[in-house]
Design a protein around this motif. Structure first.
Motif, PDB file in Angstrom:
ATOM      1  N   PRO A  69     -10.969  12.089  16.549  1.00 54.18           N
ATOM      2  CA  PRO A  69     -11.777  11.143  17.330  1.00 54.18           C
ATOM      3  C   PRO A  69     -11.807   9.766  16.671  1.00 54.18           C
ATOM      4  O   PRO A  69     -11.718   9.641  15.454  1.00 54.18           O
ATOM      5  N   ALA A  70     -11.933   8.755  17.524  1.00 49.90           N
ATOM      6  CA  ALA A  70     -11.997   7.386  17.019  1.00 49.90           C
ATOM      7  C   ALA A  70     -13.309   7.189  16.276  1.00 49.90           C
ATOM      8  O   ALA A  70     -14.364   7.691  16.675  1.00 49.90           O
ATOM      9  N   GLY A  71     -13.269   6.454  15.188  1.00 46.05           N
ATOM     10  CA  GLY A  71     -14.459   6.238  14.382  1.00 46.05           C
ATOM     11  C   GLY A  71     -15.389   5.182  14.951  1.00 46.05           C
ATOM     12  O   GLY A  71     -16.558   5.111  14.582  1.00 46.05           O
ATOM     13  N   ASP A  72     -14.889   4.351  15.872  1.00 45.80           N
ATOM     14  CA  ASP A  72     -15.709   3.274  16.391  1.00 45.80           C
ATOM     15  C   ASP A  72     -16.465   3.644  17.667  1.00 45.80           C
ATOM     16  O   ASP A  72     -17.208   2.844  18.200  1.00 45.80           O
ATOM     17  N   ILE A  73     -16.294   4.850  18.163  1.00 40.95           N
ATOM     18  CA  ILE A  73     -16.967   5.286  19.385  1.00 40.95           C
ATOM     19  C   ILE A  73     -18.238   6.044  18.991  1.00 40.95           C
ATOM     20  O   ILE A  73     -18.173   7.023  18.250  1.00 40.95           O
ATOM     21  N   SER A  74     -19.384   5.575  19.476  1.00 45.47           N
ATOM     22  CA  SER A  74     -20.638   6.271  19.164  1.00 45.47           C
ATOM     23  C   SER A  74     -20.824   7.427  20.144  1.00 45.47           C
ATOM     24  O   SER A  74     -20.461   7.345  21.304  1.00 45.47           O
ATOM     25  N   ARG A  75     -21.382   8.486  19.664  1.00 46.81           N
ATOM     26  CA  ARG A  75     -21.570   9.685  20.487  1.00 46.81           C
ATOM     27  C   ARG A  75     -22.962   9.803  20.979  1.00 46.81           C
ATOM     28  O   ARG A  75     -23.916   9.465  20.496  1.00 46.81           O
TER      29      ARG A  75
END
Length: 75
Positions: A69-75
């Protein structure tokens, strides 16, 4: 009628109470096992953290190809 014979004498003595030295040795062994488990858990956590940091350092396209998963996408 059946007769049962035994050639070994029966021992009716109780087992001796553990000595302080034996008790200390057992306690030290349990402590050493606990510390070893703790050290292994710390090493595993550090290894996972370093692996994650290495994967996060990869380019986005390569991470996407790996399914990371991309590190810049908040969940």
């Amino acid at each position: 009628m059946t007769m049962v014979c035994s050639v070994s004498p029966l021992s009716r003595t109780a087992t001796a109470a553990p000595t302080p030295g034996v008790m200390v040795k057992a306690a030290v062994g349990r402590l050493a096992n606990s510390l070893e488990g703790f050290a292994c858990a710390i090493a595993a956590r550090r290894r996972r953290r370093l692996d994650q940091a290495a994967l996060d350092a990869l380019p986005f396209d390569l991470r996407k190809d790996l399914g990371w998963p991309a590190g810049d996408i908040s969940r």
